[in-house]
Design a protein around this motif. Structure first.
Motif, PDB file in Angstrom:
ATOM      1  N   UNK A 217       1.228  -1.057   0.444  1.00 29.89           N
ATOM      2  CA  UNK A 217       0.280  -0.070   0.275  1.00 29.89           C
ATOM      3  C   UNK A 217       0.758   1.103  -0.086  1.00 29.89           C
ATOM      4  N   UNK A 218       0.275   2.740   0.241  1.00 26.28           N
ATOM      5  CA  UNK A 218       1.048   3.255  -0.223  1.00 26.28           C
ATOM      6  C   UNK A 218       1.225   3.288   1.286  1.00 26.28           C
ATOM      7  N   UNK A 219       3.034   3.986   1.136  1.00 22.30           N
ATOM      8  CA  UNK A 219       3.838   4.539   2.360  1.00 22.30           C
ATOM      9  C   UNK A 219       3.294   5.916   3.109  1.00 22.30           C
ATOM     10  N   UNK A 305      -6.019   5.234   3.623  1.00 21.95           N
ATOM     11  CA  UNK A 305      -5.695   4.931   1.844  1.00 21.95           C
ATOM     12  C   UNK A 305      -6.485   5.500   1.123  1.00 21.95           C
ATOM     13  N   UNK A 306      -7.764   5.402   1.388  1.00 20.40           N
ATOM     14  CA  UNK A 306      -9.333   5.395   0.478  1.00 20.40           C
ATOM     15  C   UNK A 306      -9.919   4.161   0.411  1.00 20.40           C
ATOM     16  N   UNK A 307     -10.983   4.116  -0.404  1.00 15.66           N
ATOM     17  CA  UNK A 307     -11.181   2.988  -1.485  1.00 15.66           C
ATOM     18  C   UNK A 307     -10.270   1.816  -1.838  1.00 15.66           C
ATOM     19  N   UNK A 311      -4.140   2.061  -7.680  1.00 15.22           N
ATOM     20  CA  UNK A 311      -4.038   2.567  -8.545  1.00 15.22           C
ATOM     21  C   UNK A 311      -2.377   2.138  -8.054  1.00 15.22           C
ATOM     22  N   UNK A 312      -2.239   1.700  -9.180  1.00 18.40           N
ATOM     23  CA  UNK A 312      -0.312   1.170  -9.089  1.00 18.40           C
ATOM     24  C   UNK A 312       0.051   1.582 -10.339  1.00 18.40           C
ATOM     25  N   UNK A 329       4.763   0.220  -4.868  1.00 14.25           N
ATOM     26  CA  UNK A 329       3.858   1.345  -3.827  1.00 14.25           C
ATOM     27  C   UNK A 329       2.975   1.549  -4.941  1.00 14.25           C
ATOM     28  N   UNK A 330       1.494   1.201  -4.446  1.00 11.25           N
ATOM     29  CA  UNK A 330      -0.229   1.831  -4.545  1.00 11.25           C
ATOM     30  C   UNK A 330      -0.033   3.052  -3.841  1.00 11.25           C
ATOM     31  N   UNK A 331      -1.020   3.415  -5.151  1.00 13.25           N
ATOM     32  CA  UNK A 331      -1.882   5.149  -4.260  1.00 13.25           C
ATOM     33  C   UNK A 331      -2.470   5.393  -3.736  1.00 13.25           C
ATOM     34  N   UNK A 332      -2.710   6.700  -3.502  1.00 16.94           N
ATOM     35  CA  UNK A 332      -3.919   6.462  -2.153  1.00 16.94           C
ATOM     36  C   UNK A 332      -5.314   6.893  -3.224  1.00 16.94           C
ATOM     37  N   UNK A 333      -6.696   6.646  -2.959  1.00 15.23           N
ATOM     38  CA  UNK A 333      -7.662   6.899  -3.549  1.00 15.23           C
ATOM     39  C   UNK A 333      -8.567   7.850  -1.955  1.00 15.23           C
TER      40      UNK A 333
END
Length: 362
Positions: A217-219, A305-307, A311-312, A329-333
Motif C-alpha cells: 500500500x502507499x507508504x 488509504x481510501x477505497x 492504483x499501481x 507502492x500503490x497510490x491513495x484513493x
C-alpha cells in the motif's frame, strides 16, 4: 661650438623618437590567466543493509503472536530490522558514466557508509549489496523467527539514488539468500520439468536475471513503510512472472522453501510478492504491471488509504544478470481534506534532499 650643439640636439631627438640603432628590449610575454580544474563534487551516502525476506518473516511471525502492533517500517530500533540486518557486508554504488565506490563493512545493525561519491544532476546510482565472507550472522537473541542457514547473493536494489546533495541518508540496500523466494522458484521450475537451483537463477549463463517485486500500500512515511498488500495480480511483457506466498514452514503446500515461501498456482498472492525470471540474453526493457483486484465500497474514516482498488503505476525493468529487488507502492484513493481558510499558514516544507530520490520517482 654650433656643430656640437646641433649634434647633441639630433641625438636627443633621435632617442625620443625611437630612431636608435639599438633594438628596444621587448616586454615580457603576458601569461594567460590560469583556469585550473575545479575539484569534483563529492558526497557521502549512507543507509542500512538488510534481508527483506527475513524482515517480512519476522514481522508476520510477531503479528501472529497477538502482541501490541508494531508498524513494519524501516526505522532505527525496529525489532524487525534488528533481526534482519546484515553485518560485515559491503554496498557498492554504481551508475552509468559514474565511478563506482564501495562502503566499508556494515555494522551489526546493518549500517553502511560510502564517502567520495561523485555528485550528478542527471545519472543516478544503484546500490548493490555484496555478501560477507562466510555465512551471514544475523542477530539471534530474542528473534521472533529463527532464520535457517542460507547462502546470500549479491543483490541490487532498484531504487535510484540521485546524489545531488552533500549527504544522502537513509538509503536502503538489500540482500537475499537461498532459502526464500529463490528456493521456492527453483523448486517450482524443477517440478515443471526444468531442474533448477537458486545458484542457477543468478547464473548469467542460465538466466537473464531474477527481479523480486514487493507490492505495498502507499507508504505513509516516505517510502519506509513495508506493509504487505493482498489481492494483487501481475503481468509481464517478457520472462516468467510468478506470484510468491508465505506460510509457516511445514504448513504450506509442496515446494515450500526453508524460510516458508512458495509459488502460488495463479497470478496473485496474499502478500504482494513476485519473482520475475528473465530469459538469458534479453537486453530490451521489460514492462511489468500490477493490478489491485479488491473492491471496497464502504469508506472507513480511520483508513488513511481510501477505497480499493488502489492504483499501481506500471514498472519498467532493465534486464541485468543476478538478483535484484524492487519495492512497488500503490497510490491513495482517499482525497485529502480541503484547506481550512481560518487555519494559519503552516511552516514551509522541509528540505527532503537527503532522500536523494530522482523527481520521476517521487
Amino acid at each position: 661650438m654650433m656643430a656640437r650643439h646641433l649634434t647633441i640636439a639630433f641625438m636627443v631627438a633621435a632617442a625620443l623618437s625611437g630612431c636608435s640603432d639599438v633594438e628596444p628590449i621587448p616586454p615580457p610575454p603576458v601569461q594567460p590567466p590560469s583556469t585550473g580544474v575545479l575539484p569534483e563534487r563529492q558526497s557521502t551516502v549512507s543507509g542500512v543493509l538488510y534481508d527483506p525476506e527475513a524482515f517480512f518473516v519476522q514481522f508476520v511471525t510477531y503479528s501472529a503472536m497477538g502482541e501490541e502492533p508494531i508498524p513494519p517500517g524501516l526505522f532505527p530500533k525496529s525489532p524487525f530490522l534488528l533481526y534482519s540486518a546484515i553485518p560485515d557486508a559491503q554496498v557498492r554504488l554504481a551508475g552509468a558514466g559514474l565511478p563506482s565506490v564501495s562502503s566499508g563493512v556494515s555494522s551489526f545493525e546493518g549500517a553502511w557508509l560510502t564517502t567520495g561519491v561523485t555528485m550528478s544532476d542527471s545519472a543516478p546510482y544503484l546500490a548493490e549489496a555484496l555478501p560477507p565472507d562466510g555465512p551471514v550472522a544475523f542477530f539471534p537473541e530474542g528473534a521472533f523467527f529463527p532464520l535457517p542457514p542460507a547462502k546470500h547473493y549479491a543483490t541490487t536494489s532498484i531504487r535510484p539514488i540521485q546524489v545531488q546533495v552533500n549527504d544522502c541518508r537513509s538509503q536502503a540496500a538489500v540482500m537475499v539468500g537461498s532459502t526464500g523466494a529463490l528456493d521456492a522458484v527453483a523448486r517450482h521450475l524443477t517440478s515443471t520439468g526444468t531442474p533448477t537451483t537458486p545458484d542457477d537463477l543468478v547464473d548469467p549463463a542460465k538466466t537473464g536475471g531474477v527481479v523480486l517485486f514487493w507490492v505495498h500500500p502507499g507508504s505513509l512515511f516516505f517510502d519506509f513503510m513495508y506493509e504487505p498488500m493482498d489481492s494483487v495480480v501481475g503481468e509481464t511483457s517478457a520472462g516468467t512472472l510468478l506470484a510468491v506466498d508465505w506460510a509457516p514452514p511445514g504448513e504450506g503446500p509442496p515446494g515450500q522453501s526453508p524460510l516458508g515461501f512458495f509459488v502460488t498456482p495463479g497470478s496473485g498472492g496474499s502478500i504482494g510478492y513476485y519473482a520475475l525470471v528473465l530469459p538469458r540474453g534479453l537486453t530490451t526493457p521489460v514492462k511489468v504491471t500490477f493490478k489491485d483486484t479488491l473492491i471496497t465500497t464502504v469508506p472507513d474514516p480511520m483508513d488513511p488509504y481510501g477505497l480499493r482498488p488502489w492504483p499501481i503505476a506500471p514498472i519498467t525493468v532493465q534486464p541485468h544478470a543476478g538478483v535484484s529487488v524492487q519495492r512497488v507502492f500503490a497510490g491513495f484513493t482517499k482525497e485529502p481534506p480541503p484547506p481550512d481558510p481560518l487555519e494559519p499558514p503552516g511552516m514551509p516544507p522541509e528540505d527532503e534532499g537527503w532522500r536523494c530520490v530522482p523527481p520521476e520517482h517521487e
